[in-house]
Design a protein around this motif. Structure first.
Motif, PDB file in Angstrom:
ATOM      1  N   GLY A 235       0.684  -1.340  -0.009  1.00 17.26           N
ATOM      2  CA  GLY A 235       0.017   0.056  -0.042  1.00 17.26           C
ATOM      3  C   GLY A 235       0.849   1.384   0.017  1.00 17.26           C
ATOM      4  O   GLY A 235       0.533   2.156  -0.635  1.00 17.26           O
ATOM      5  N   ALA A 236       1.693   1.250   0.769  1.00 15.37           N
ATOM      6  CA  ALA A 236       2.648   2.546   0.897  1.00 15.37           C
ATOM      7  C   ALA A 236       3.617   2.484  -0.495  1.00 15.37           C
ATOM      8  O   ALA A 236       3.770   3.731  -0.715  1.00 15.37           O
ATOM      9  CB  ALA A 236       3.626   2.241   2.101  1.00 15.37           C
ATOM     10  N   LEU A 237       4.128   1.548  -1.069  1.00 12.16           N
ATOM     11  CA  LEU A 237       4.561   1.478  -2.219  1.00 12.16           C
ATOM     12  C   LEU A 237       3.847   2.017  -3.528  1.00 12.16           C
ATOM     13  O   LEU A 237       4.221   2.951  -4.298  1.00 12.16           O
ATOM     14  CB  LEU A 237       5.386   0.255  -2.542  1.00 12.16           C
ATOM     15  CG  LEU A 237       5.934   0.170  -3.970  1.00 12.16           C
ATOM     16  CD1 LEU A 237       7.390   1.002  -4.094  1.00 12.16           C
ATOM     17  CD2 LEU A 237       6.314  -1.474  -4.331  1.00 12.16           C
ATOM     18  N   GLN A 238       2.664   1.796  -3.201  1.00 11.15           N
ATOM     19  CA  GLN A 238       1.674   2.171  -4.531  1.00 11.15           C
ATOM     20  C   GLN A 238       1.234   3.652  -4.489  1.00 11.15           C
ATOM     21  O   GLN A 238       1.361   4.357  -5.405  1.00 11.15           O
ATOM     22  CB  GLN A 238       0.429   1.199  -4.394  1.00 11.15           C
ATOM     23  CG  GLN A 238      -0.455   1.505  -5.671  1.00 11.15           C
ATOM     24  CD  GLN A 238       0.098   1.283  -6.917  1.00 11.15           C
ATOM     25  OE1 GLN A 238       0.462  -0.093  -7.083  1.00 11.15           O
ATOM     26  NE2 GLN A 238       0.456   2.153  -7.999  1.00 11.15           N
ATOM     27  N   VAL A 239       1.047   3.990  -3.240  1.00 14.50           N
ATOM     28  CA  VAL A 239       0.786   5.486  -2.918  1.00 14.50           C
ATOM     29  C   VAL A 239       2.039   6.448  -3.029  1.00 14.50           C
ATOM     30  O   VAL A 239       1.582   7.311  -3.818  1.00 14.50           O
ATOM     31  CB  VAL A 239       0.475   5.621  -1.430  1.00 14.50           C
ATOM     32  CG1 VAL A 239       0.373   7.207  -1.337  1.00 14.50           C
ATOM     33  CG2 VAL A 239      -0.999   5.110  -1.126  1.00 14.50           C
ATOM     34  N   LEU A 240       3.265   5.807  -2.889  1.00 15.22           N
ATOM     35  CA  LEU A 240       4.475   6.675  -2.969  1.00 15.22           C
ATOM     36  C   LEU A 240       4.648   6.912  -4.412  1.00 15.22           C
ATOM     37  O   LEU A 240       5.135   7.852  -4.897  1.00 15.22           O
ATOM     38  CB  LEU A 240       5.656   6.400  -2.216  1.00 15.22           C
ATOM     39  CG  LEU A 240       6.427   5.037  -2.730  1.00 15.22           C
ATOM     40  CD1 LEU A 240       7.535   5.614  -3.666  1.00 15.22           C
ATOM     41  CD2 LEU A 240       7.081   4.373  -1.431  1.00 15.22           C
ATOM     42  N   LEU A 241       4.375   5.729  -5.387  1.00 15.19           N
ATOM     43  CA  LEU A 241       4.675   5.804  -6.728  1.00 15.19           C
ATOM     44  C   LEU A 241       3.777   6.653  -7.334  1.00 15.19           C
ATOM     45  O   LEU A 241       3.997   7.349  -8.397  1.00 15.19           O
ATOM     46  CB  LEU A 241       4.456   4.261  -7.175  1.00 15.19           C
ATOM     47  CG  LEU A 241       5.746   3.375  -7.005  1.00 15.19           C
ATOM     48  CD1 LEU A 241       5.405   1.874  -7.390  1.00 15.19           C
ATOM     49  CD2 LEU A 241       7.005   3.854  -7.489  1.00 15.19           C
ATOM     50  N   PHE A 250      11.747  12.820  -2.770  1.00 11.80           N
ATOM     51  CA  PHE A 250      11.991  12.960  -1.248  1.00 11.80           C
ATOM     52  C   PHE A 250      12.261  14.168  -0.680  1.00 11.80           C
ATOM     53  O   PHE A 250      12.770  14.539   0.450  1.00 11.80           O
ATOM     54  CB  PHE A 250      13.413  12.355  -1.306  1.00 11.80           C
ATOM     55  CG  PHE A 250      13.406  10.789  -1.743  1.00 11.80           C
ATOM     56  CD1 PHE A 250      12.574  10.040  -1.046  1.00 11.80           C
ATOM     57  CD2 PHE A 250      14.073  10.482  -2.934  1.00 11.80           C
ATOM     58  CE1 PHE A 250      12.552   8.529  -1.289  1.00 11.80           C
ATOM     59  CE2 PHE A 250      14.050   9.192  -3.209  1.00 11.80           C
ATOM     60  CZ  PHE A 250      13.327   8.035  -2.500  1.00 11.80           C
ATOM     61  N   GLY A 251      11.734  15.279  -1.447  1.00 12.62           N
ATOM     62  CA  GLY A 251      11.452  16.876  -0.770  1.00 12.62           C
ATOM     63  C   GLY A 251      10.113  16.749  -0.152  1.00 12.62           C
ATOM     64  O   GLY A 251      10.114  17.662   0.690  1.00 12.62           O
ATOM     65  N   SER A 252       9.575  15.757   0.025  1.00 10.93           N
ATOM     66  CA  SER A 252       8.386  15.596   0.866  1.00 10.93           C
ATOM     67  C   SER A 252       8.392  14.774   2.083  1.00 10.93           C
ATOM     68  O   SER A 252       8.783  13.477   1.617  1.00 10.93           O
ATOM     69  CB  SER A 252       6.999  15.244  -0.005  1.00 10.93           C
ATOM     70  OG  SER A 252       5.888  14.641   0.746  1.00 10.93           O
ATOM     71  N   GLN A 253       8.126  15.206   3.128  1.00 10.50           N
ATOM     72  CA  GLN A 253       8.100  14.254   4.396  1.00 10.50           C
ATOM     73  C   GLN A 253       7.460  13.073   3.982  1.00 10.50           C
ATOM     74  O   GLN A 253       7.444  11.905   4.702  1.00 10.50           O
ATOM     75  CB  GLN A 253       7.928  15.066   5.488  1.00 10.50           C
ATOM     76  CG  GLN A 253       8.052  14.159   6.959  1.00 10.50           C
ATOM     77  CD  GLN A 253       9.551  13.688   7.026  1.00 10.50           C
ATOM     78  OE1 GLN A 253      10.379  14.563   6.643  1.00 10.50           O
ATOM     79  NE2 GLN A 253       9.874  12.700   7.439  1.00 10.50           N
ATOM     80  N   PHE A 254       6.040  13.261   3.551  1.00  8.96           N
ATOM     81  CA  PHE A 254       4.932  12.322   3.456  1.00  8.96           C
ATOM     82  C   PHE A 254       5.790  10.985   2.460  1.00  8.96           C
ATOM     83  O   PHE A 254       5.502  10.129   2.933  1.00  8.96           O
ATOM     84  CB  PHE A 254       3.862  12.968   2.518  1.00  8.96           C
ATOM     85  CG  PHE A 254       2.838  11.878   2.305  1.00  8.96           C
ATOM     86  CD1 PHE A 254       2.185  11.173   3.346  1.00  8.96           C
ATOM     87  CD2 PHE A 254       2.489  11.745   0.941  1.00  8.96           C
ATOM     88  CE1 PHE A 254       1.092  10.324   2.791  1.00  8.96           C
ATOM     89  CE2 PHE A 254       1.337  10.733   0.746  1.00  8.96           C
ATOM     90  CZ  PHE A 254       0.804  10.051   1.691  1.00  8.96           C
ATOM     91  N   THR A 259       8.211   5.814   1.850  1.00  9.76           N
ATOM     92  CA  THR A 259       9.454   4.962   1.541  1.00  9.76           C
ATOM     93  C   THR A 259      10.016   4.137   2.643  1.00  9.76           C
ATOM     94  O   THR A 259      10.395   2.862   2.553  1.00  9.76           O
ATOM     95  CB  THR A 259      10.628   5.836   0.886  1.00  9.76           C
ATOM     96  OG1 THR A 259       9.695   6.774  -0.148  1.00  9.76           O
ATOM     97  CG2 THR A 259      11.761   5.127   0.501  1.00  9.76           C
ATOM     98  N   ILE A 260      10.194   4.731   3.752  1.00 10.55           N
ATOM     99  CA  ILE A 260      10.583   3.872   4.719  1.00 10.55           C
ATOM    100  C   ILE A 260       9.687   2.632   5.193  1.00 10.55           C
ATOM    101  O   ILE A 260      10.083   1.591   5.410  1.00 10.55           O
ATOM    102  CB  ILE A 260      11.166   4.857   6.135  1.00 10.55           C
ATOM    103  CG1 ILE A 260      12.033   5.927   5.913  1.00 10.55           C
ATOM    104  CG2 ILE A 260      11.056   4.223   7.563  1.00 10.55           C
ATOM    105  CD1 ILE A 260      12.153   6.974   6.845  1.00 10.55           C
ATOM    106  N   ILE A 261       8.347   3.108   5.310  1.00  5.71           N
ATOM    107  CA  ILE A 261       7.563   1.976   5.546  1.00  5.71           C
ATOM    108  C   ILE A 261       7.539   0.753   4.542  1.00  5.71           C
ATOM    109  O   ILE A 261       7.469  -0.208   4.771  1.00  5.71           O
ATOM    110  CB  ILE A 261       6.084   2.673   5.645  1.00  5.71           C
ATOM    111  CG1 ILE A 261       5.872   3.619   6.846  1.00  5.71           C
ATOM    112  CG2 ILE A 261       4.916   1.375   5.809  1.00  5.71           C
ATOM    113  CD1 ILE A 261       4.545   4.193   6.659  1.00  5.71           C
ATOM    114  N   ALA A 262       7.379   1.164   3.363  1.00  4.83           N
ATOM    115  CA  ALA A 262       7.571   0.190   2.115  1.00  4.83           C
ATOM    116  C   ALA A 262       8.989  -0.592   2.285  1.00  4.83           C
ATOM    117  O   ALA A 262       8.669  -1.850   2.213  1.00  4.83           O
ATOM    118  CB  ALA A 262       7.503   1.101   0.903  1.00  4.83           C
TER     119      ALA A 262
END
Length: 541
Positions: A235-241, A250-254, A259-262
């Protein structure tokens, strides 16, 4: 160790055959009728991965949301879809394959109705999440049903039917979605699934049966930690992509948090699953080199397939002013070619080793991408753009079916569900990464080329100054005063610079794709031999 490998997926020399018996299991109805039914269900799901893209502005306006907020309509679907895909093998074993397929089909159809009726953004995001979850089981189960329904010598043709839906549906999705939205309402994008879904559900109930080796497994303790790691990681991977380029990566804290979670979850998941008696994902299947190689190739195929699918219409619409319908027509020639090419390749798998067909496909695709990078420019015609798409499609046509066949080499029949789930998962994740990759690469390379070009077109540069003055004189002859004419001349020169820089970025990106295909061409020769016409059986010797 050998026994462990064989129990979890077999070695490259293990024939992929049903459990021993005097008479091999065969369905009671014509296999091709089953193929049409499962392809119908899979086609709906593949179509919905892209059909809503062009309707997002209409949805945002109708539901009182911003354009940025409306993108969650896509992200929610893709995220839930990606989570269910690798789970589908375990779920099919737990519920029974036919029952699981029908549950997914019913959920997909019902959530399509709810999406069409959604009164606000929150509701449609929820219903799209449910729709993605239902759709996530349709792809792999359709493929697994085909693998077990057809005798080995016909399996290539059966996968060709599935391949047509997998490649053609996303191609026509944006054009079809745009036409429906322009002529009716965006809600009909979802309503059209309802009659097809009901018909498919009825036919699945009547015609499809589970083979003896796919009967419902004994009830086992749920692997809650594995499910949690999978859901969070994917889920985290799909949202960050989906949101990375929009939020400046990586200019975004979100994005950093996602990325760390994924990374943490997706690294921990296979380690955890290795020590489970009833894992939700059978990671031991990847000890089979052919299965591992097929998954890598399907991942890269997903990248290239959707990258090209995004880039050509985007180039035509943003730089050449094509409408979405006209840009879609450019893709239509390639779709028609696939309808002819896929069955031909399916037939060839019965005569030629799959790895050689795969090598031809990757070589053709690498040449096509390189040719595109050498001939793409702002003067490209509709005809030339259509030819470029057709040239690319030749390579895709030679890849989907043989790669699918290779993934079954050495796999026991009872692993069909897991094989199909993981293979489809890799393609879907590849498509998400491919879309994000080319979007980011085009944006970054355009900045680089813009900086280079603007450094050489200053007012002090004689040829640039001459061109601007000539354009200003032409505008003055049209009735503008000298000041306004000069401003417009500089403005047009700037726009042309941006267009040239963006075109160069597209050229760079197609070159990168050509290199990726070339690497896969070399990997093709490391795959194990298969018996042509054996549908996944290893060659002897």
């Amino acid at each position: 160790m050998r026994a462990e490998l064989e129990s979890s997926g077999g070695t490259a020399a293990t024939p992929r055959i049903p459990p021993p018996g005097k008479i091999p299991w065969r369905p009671k109805v014509n296999p091709w009728l089953i193929a049409v039914v499962v392809a119908m269900a899979a086609f709906m799901e593949f179509l919905d991965t892209s059909i809503a893209n062009v309707a997002l502005p209409y949805m945002a306006g109708n539901l009182g949301a911003t354009n940025d907020e409306s993108t969650w309509i896509l992200t929610s679907y893709l995220a839930s879809n990606a989570i269910v895909l690798p789970l589908s093998g375990w779920l099919a074993g737990y519920l029974g394959r036919k029952r699981f397929f029908m549950v997914c089909l019913a959920l997909f159809t019902l959530s399509s109705l709810l999406c069409g009726l959604a009164p606000n953004l929150g509701a449609i995001i929820l219903f799209r999440t449910l729709q993605g979850a239902g759709g996530g089981g349709l792809q792999p189960m359709a493929q697994a049903i085909l693998a077990d329904t057809f005798p080995p010598q016909q399996r290539g043709l059966a996968f060709a039917v599935f391949g047509v839906t997998a490649v053609v549906a996303p191609t026509i999705g944006p054009t079809f979605g745009g036409w429906i939205t322009d002529n009716y309402s965006w809600r009909w994008i979802f309503y059209i699934n309802i009659p097809v879904g009901i018909l498919a559900l009825f036919l699945v109930y009547k015609l499809i049966e589970d083979p003896p080796w796919t009967k419902r497994a004994a009830v086992v303790k749920l692997d809650y930690i594995g499910i949690g790691l999978l859901a969070l990681g994917v889920g985290a991977l799909q949202v960050l992509l989906d949101k990375g380029q929009e939020d400046d990566w990586f200019g975004s804290q979100f994005i950093v948090t996602l990325t760390i979670i994924a990374v943490v979850c997706l690294v921990a998941l296979p380690i955890w699953e290795l020590f489970q008696k009833a894992p939700i994902i059978d990671v031991r299947l990847f000890t089979n080199f052919n299965f591992l190689g097929a998954n890598v190739m399907m991942f890269v195929l997903g990248i290239l397939l959707f990258a090209a699918l995004v880039m050509i219409p985007q180039f035509l619409q943003t730089l050449l002013g094509y409408t979405s319908t006209l840009a879609g027509l450019v893709l239509s020639g390639g779709g028609l070619l696939l309808l002819f090419l896929m069955p031909v390749v399916g037939t060839l798998t019965g005569k030629i080793q799959a790895r050689y067909l795969i090598a031809v496909g990757w070589l053709a695709l690498s040449i096509a991408m390189f040719y595109t990078s050498r001939t793409l420019d702002l003067q490209i015609s509709f005809r030339h753009a259509s030819v470029l798409r057709i040239v690319q499609v030749v390579g895709f046509g030679f890849l989907f079916v043989p790669i699918t066949l290779v993934s079954y080499v050495g796999m026991p029949a009872e692993k069909s569900n897991s094989v199909a789930g993981l293979l489809n998962f890799m393609r879907n994740i590849g498509s998400s990464i491919g879309t994000s990759m080319v979007t980011t690469l085009i944006a970054r390379r355009a900045q680089v080329h813009q900086a280079y070009l603007t450094a050489h077109i200053t007012p002090a540069h004689p040829s640039f100054l001459q061109s601007v003055n000539a354009l200003a004189r032409h505008l003055m002859a049209s009735g503008l005063d000298s000041t306004m004419a000069l401003r417009q001349a500089y403005g047009r020169a700037y726009r042309e610079t941006i267009a040239q820089a963006t075109t160069l970025a597209y050229i760079d990106t197609f070159s990168v794709l050509a290199g990726g295909a070339a690497i896969m061409f070399l990997l093709s020769f490391f795959l194990k031999k298969n018996e042509p016409g054996g549908g996944g059986e290893a060659a002897v010797g």
